[in-house]
Design a protein around this motif. Sequence first.
Motif, short mmCIF file in Angstrom:
data_model
loop_
_atom_site.label_atom_id
_atom_site.label_comp_id
_atom_site.label_asym_id
_atom_site.label_seq_id
_atom_site.Cartn_x
_atom_site.Cartn_y
_atom_site.Cartn_z
N ASP A 31 1.89 5.23 -6.58
CA ASP A 31 2.28 5.88 -5.32
C ASP A 31 2.05 7.36 -5.48
O ASP A 31 2.77 8.04 -6.23
N THR A 76 -3.83 3.65 5.52
CA THR A 76 -4.90 3.66 4.51
C THR A 76 -6.18 4.36 4.94
O THR A 76 -7.00 4.69 4.08
N TRP A 135 0.87 -1.17 0.00
CA TRP A 135 0.00 0.00 0.00
C TRP A 135 0.91 1.23 0.00
O TRP A 135 1.86 1.30 0.79
N THR A 154 -8.86 7.08 5.73
CA THR A 154 -8.99 8.44 5.25
C THR A 154 -8.95 9.39 6.44
O THR A 154 -9.31 9.02 7.55
N THR A 204 0.32 5.37 0.14
CA THR A 204 -0.62 6.49 0.22
C THR A 204 0.15 7.74 0.59
O THR A 204 1.36 7.69 0.86
#
Lengths: 154, 148
Positions: B39, A144, A95, A146, A97
């Motif tokens: 990303d 992850t 992941w 929000t 972000t």
Amino acid sequence: METRKLITSLKLIHSQSTDQARMTLAESTPLWRTDVMHQLQELVHLQSGWDGYQGHPVANENAAFALGILQATCRESTPPPQIVPGPAGDLQIEWHTLRGDVELLVCGPNKVRAWYCLAPNDDGEEVELTNNFVDVAEWIKEVTETEFAVPAAA
Amino acid sequence: MLSQPPRDERGEVIPHDHHEINNVDGLIRRISAHFIVADPKHPGGRKISTMAMRPSSDEDGGVSIDLQNEVELAGLNARAYVTTPEWMGSVCFTAGQVRNEGFKVGYDPLRSNPHHGQFWGLFPKAKQKALLRAAQWFVEVQGVSLHL
């Protein structure tokens, strides 16, 4: 690959009838699961040499173990990860972000290198794991989820 | 042409640092589309995964490369040699950059790729990221940033 049925929520349905309520158990599939299954299916069917050298397709046992990790660590609303094959039948769950990064390298069943980083130019934290992914679940949530709306100023 | 590398009793190349591969020599690493990830922190929103710097095994496996000098001494165009529709891009380092990160750089000719080499060592996440920071595009993948 066998899939396990997941029951992750109960739906309480009240009938319109005057005297009774009905309860219904409903099967709920996490948002990420379909995407992950699609990715894993593709990776276990890679051609040998997919990387331009001698790369092997992702091993079935590694794909299955990866799915188990995700079932243990992801919430229903967790966005699907990106899954990257390695040359030796291994794979990495990722992941990325604006909040940070989590990478889970599945070298084999019960053989995982987990890495987590919040600052972009930091080396982060890397640990070797077997079958306890409690910390990983927290990392995934932190990277992850929000951001909550900032309350209006008084 | 490089002298033959050391091999074990099965004929497999043993990890070694080849003295005829000079520090200025180019090492090319092919980048499969499978190594490109999203990303949002990177310009363009895409980058190369650290898996592109993952060795072929945790035992004696190294990271496969193409030895640029060997390719060009054979009269071949290096960019054409490492690129097909499947392997959309590639990055390069010098042997010295890779050795500076503690790796051995060696020669591992294959029947399918006589200009194949490897670099061997330990590949914690910090080293994989350092290698990606040292890398430059050899055949660039549009829209994929190498560095922050």
